[in-house]
Write a protein that holds these residues in place. Structure first.
Motif, PDB file in Angstrom:
ATOM      1  N   LEU A  15      72.479  40.018 -36.743  1.00  0.00           N
ATOM      2  CA  LEU A  15      71.190  40.558 -36.833  1.00  0.00           C
ATOM      3  C   LEU A  15      70.668  42.016 -36.844  1.00  0.00           C
ATOM      4  O   LEU A  15      69.935  42.287 -37.551  1.00  0.00           O
ATOM      5  CB  LEU A  15      70.245  39.633 -35.647  1.00  0.00           C
ATOM      6  N   ASP A  16      71.478  42.587 -36.155  1.00  0.00           N
ATOM      7  CA  ASP A  16      71.259  44.054 -35.783  1.00  0.00           C
ATOM      8  C   ASP A  16      72.596  44.516 -36.076  1.00  0.00           C
ATOM      9  O   ASP A  16      73.380  45.085 -34.974  1.00  0.00           O
ATOM     10  CB  ASP A  16      70.664  44.329 -34.520  1.00  0.00           C
ATOM     11  N   PRO A  17      73.328  44.969 -37.308  1.00  0.00           N
ATOM     12  CA  PRO A  17      74.420  45.515 -37.326  1.00  0.00           C
ATOM     13  C   PRO A  17      74.456  46.792 -36.626  1.00  0.00           C
ATOM     14  O   PRO A  17      75.825  47.410 -36.517  1.00  0.00           O
ATOM     15  CB  PRO A  17      74.589  45.491 -38.854  1.00  0.00           C
ATOM     16  N   ASP A  40      83.374  45.809 -42.766  1.00  0.00           N
ATOM     17  CA  ASP A  40      84.069  46.790 -42.602  1.00  0.00           C
ATOM     18  C   ASP A  40      83.924  47.691 -41.504  1.00  0.00           C
ATOM     19  O   ASP A  40      84.770  48.274 -40.906  1.00  0.00           O
ATOM     20  CB  ASP A  40      83.862  47.763 -43.913  1.00  0.00           C
ATOM     21  N   ARG A  41      82.537  47.623 -40.926  1.00  0.00           N
ATOM     22  CA  ARG A  41      82.525  48.378 -39.738  1.00  0.00           C
ATOM     23  C   ARG A  41      82.753  47.859 -38.500  1.00  0.00           C
ATOM     24  O   ARG A  41      83.596  48.297 -37.575  1.00  0.00           O
ATOM     25  CB  ARG A  41      80.981  48.570 -39.542  1.00  0.00           C
ATOM     26  N   THR A  77      79.055  33.159 -29.117  1.00  0.00           N
ATOM     27  CA  THR A  77      78.177  32.729 -30.377  1.00  0.00           C
ATOM     28  C   THR A  77      76.970  33.755 -30.336  1.00  0.00           C
ATOM     29  O   THR A  77      76.260  34.127 -31.283  1.00  0.00           O
ATOM     30  CB  THR A  77      77.925  31.411 -30.222  1.00  0.00           C
ATOM     31  N   ASP A  78      76.354  33.973 -28.993  1.00  0.00           N
ATOM     32  CA  ASP A  78      75.304  34.713 -28.997  1.00  0.00           C
ATOM     33  C   ASP A  78      75.538  36.205 -29.345  1.00  0.00           C
ATOM     34  O   ASP A  78      74.696  36.995 -29.979  1.00  0.00           O
ATOM     35  CB  ASP A  78      74.746  34.533 -27.336  1.00  0.00           C
ATOM     36  N   LEU A  79      76.679  36.607 -28.755  1.00  0.00           N
ATOM     37  CA  LEU A  79      77.044  37.985 -29.323  1.00  0.00           C
ATOM     38  C   LEU A  79      77.274  38.189 -30.729  1.00  0.00           C
ATOM     39  O   LEU A  79      76.686  38.962 -31.459  1.00  0.00           O
ATOM     40  CB  LEU A  79      78.255  38.351 -28.326  1.00  0.00           C
ATOM     41  N   GLN A  80      77.864  37.218 -31.353  1.00  0.00           N
ATOM     42  CA  GLN A  80      77.916  37.137 -32.758  1.00  0.00           C
ATOM     43  C   GLN A  80      76.858  37.277 -33.423  1.00  0.00           C
ATOM     44  O   GLN A  80      76.622  38.092 -34.545  1.00  0.00           O
ATOM     45  CB  GLN A  80      78.881  35.993 -32.860  1.00  0.00           C
TER      46      GLN A  80
END
Length: 549
Positions: free
Chosen positions: A380-382, A413-414, A372-375
């Motif tokens: 927040l910063d794509p 998409d990325r 969840t932290d990683l997600q």
């Protein structure tokens, strides 16, 4: 047809989930704080346009100084029959907590302890207007500095509630200086302690709530004692929450005692729990409970309530936080996770994740929290998505799979391109490739490039070791998303050879997971297959397809 249904039930407490998060993460220092106990003293100064005349130092007529102990039988016409000037003082306690994901450092939440004062101002034609004020001590877990003081100060301002004499809420009148966040907290309190009384021994009522329409079932527990029970039986989420899979849903019940001789509720309590996972959104869980107990009632002087007062603009019970978020249903979660992840980097999170994965007995809850932290860091910063390929190539394979799962839950998409590259790369370890494929199941809207690349992995004649997993994932995407239907022709063409019964069984499972009538005739051909695994998979697949709506 959208196969991602909205949550089927909702909660009066969790209806203000967004407002709770906002209160927790904003100190409201940009808003002028209001002194506790502030009251309007004239029509011109009244922020709600309906001011109470200055009350005498003592009540004009003391009815009873303590709560009643022997309620009289209540019917629909007597539940809320208190005359104008009736003032009820309640002991109030509420405690709500919300947890985003599987965080290991505890839930955030707020508790209120103090007094709720309800004053009946006017009645006409089966309707009445009451004034609510709260003199409470607020405790906020995880809140910004000053949040508790500001919440308590604003709750002390008078709020008007227009209602029917059966308890249905028709509208709210808020002070101009009350913030939207506090207004939504009041909306939640009103909805939590609303009990609609209709004729009969049991009934249902559909009622507006901050994030949708709740359907509640009522029944008398003890009619003679005025004991009433309310149970949630359904919920229709507000349209503003559709993109995240629906507003938070909850289950629970509430009970109240009403006294016809008092003409009001004399005590009430509720308890609810909630859990949800919405498309693309982190898991949310929560719980709430609260109680009211009448401790004093009296008659007070109130001013004349005119036609302009009745016809003023009334706000509904639906939360205003969606307006504050500029149309972004996740705005409040973004604020929370920005604070939680402040100062951390993607490399730092991955290093911690590797340590968790290498433990002799990995903590499942901690691993979910790490995902969840990683997600949220990637959401927040794509730009950080561009670093995922390099990390997958260097970190522990188990950590790489969790990182890829986080990428899949974002699903744009990325992110889909990252998953497809890693799933298609024969140089990646088999479990990393499989992890990339399984992560695709979390994608809410697979694009044409993703579906085409997935189809190549299970195309007829391919010997790619990822083929069985690709088949299963393709079937799941077809069953879960509208876009996934486009892959069904490729699945039908992907029939394995008869000398590979295990792959044939996987193919049956994949076709069944599509839940699409297009595959029914093909699956039916294998119901009596000589290989037990294939026949069993075909039978389960046929049930999936024929049971689908």
């Amino acid at each position: 047809m959208n196969r991602r249904p909205l949550i089927a039930v909702g909660s009066s407490f969790l209806a203000v989930l967004a407002a709770l998060v906002a209160v927790l993460t904003h100190s409201t220092v940009d808003e002028a704080p209001t002194e506790v106990g502030m009251r309007a003293t004239s029509d011109a100064a009244s922020p709600v346009g309906v001011a109470e005349a200055p009350a005498p130092a003592r009540p004009t007529a003391a009815v009873r100084d303590e709560a009643p102990t022997a309620p009289n039988t209540v019917d629909a016409s007597g539940a809320y029959s208190a005359v104008p000037g009736s003032r009820f003082e309640f002991d109030l306690e509420t405690d709500s907590a919300v947890q985003f994901g599987e965080t290991t450092d505890g839930a955030i939440g707020t508790a209120l302890v103090g007094t709720q004062t309800t004053t009946v101002l006017a009645r006409r034609d089966g309707e009445l207007v009451v004034e609510l004020t709260f003199d409470v001590r607020a405790t906020i877990r995880g809140g910004a500095e000053g949040a508790e003081r500001n919440l308590a100060n604003e709750l002390a301002l008078p709020v008007l509630v227009k209602m029917k004499d059966d308890g249905s809420v028709l509208g709210l009148g808020f002070p101009a200086e009350m913030s939207r966040r506090t207004r939504d907290a009041v909306r939640g309190l009103v909805a939590s302690f609303r009990f609609v009384v209709l004729d009969g021994s049991s009934w249902e009522s559909s009622d507006a709530e901050p994030n949708g329409i709740g359907r509640n079932a009522y029944r008398w527990l003890e009619r003679a004692a005025g004991r009433l029970e309310r149970t949630r039986v359904g919920f229709e989420s507000a349209a503003e929450f559709a993109d995240i899979g629906g507003a938070p849903g909850a289950v629970g019940e509430a009970r109240a005692s009403l006294d016809a001789s008092v003409g009001w509720i004399v005590d009430a309590n509720y308890a609810e729990t909630m859990g949800k996972v919405a498309g693309g959104m982190l898991p949310v869980s929560g719980r709430s409970h609260g109680s009211l107990k009448l401790v004093r009632r009296e008659l007070v002087a109130t001013r004349t309530f005119g036609a302009d007062d009745w016809n003023r603009t009334w706000e509904g019970l639906q939360a205003s936080t969606t307006v504050e978020s500029n149309g972004d249903p996740l705005a409040f979660e973004r604020k929370f996770w920005s604070e939680r992840l402040k100062g951390m980097t993607l490399s730092f999170l991955m290093s911690n994740l590797e340590l968790l994965c290498r433990a002799p007995d990995p903590d499942t809850k901690a691993l979910v929290a790490a995902r969840t932290d990683l997600q949220w860091m990637l959401r927040l910063d794509p730009r950080l998505v561009d670093d995922v390929d390099a990390l997958v190539a260097t970190v522990d394979p188990a950590a790489a799979q969790i990182l890829l799962a986080a990428v899949g839950r974002i699903g744009d998409d990325r992110c889909q391109a990252v998953l497809l590259r890693n799933a298609s790369d024969p140089g990646r370890q088999d479990d990393v490739r499989a992890g990339s494929l399984y992560a695709m199941v979390g994608v809410a809207h697979p694009n044409a490039t993703t579906l085409a690349g997935l189809s190549r992995l299970f195309a007829p004649g391919t010997n790619d070791p990822a083929r069985p997993t690709a088949l299963l994932v393709a079937g799941a995407l077809a069953g879960l998303t509208d876009e996934g239907d486009a892959i069904i022709p490729a699945l039908l063409d992907a029939k394995p050879t008869a000398d590979d019964p295990l792959l044939l069984a996987d193919w049956m499972t994949a076709l069944g997971n599509t839940k699409n009538d297009q595959v029914k005739d093909v699956v039916a051909q294998y119901l009596n297959h000589t290989d037990v695994a294939v026949a069993t998979a075909a039978q389960a697949a046929f049930e999936n397809v024929t049971a689908a709506p």
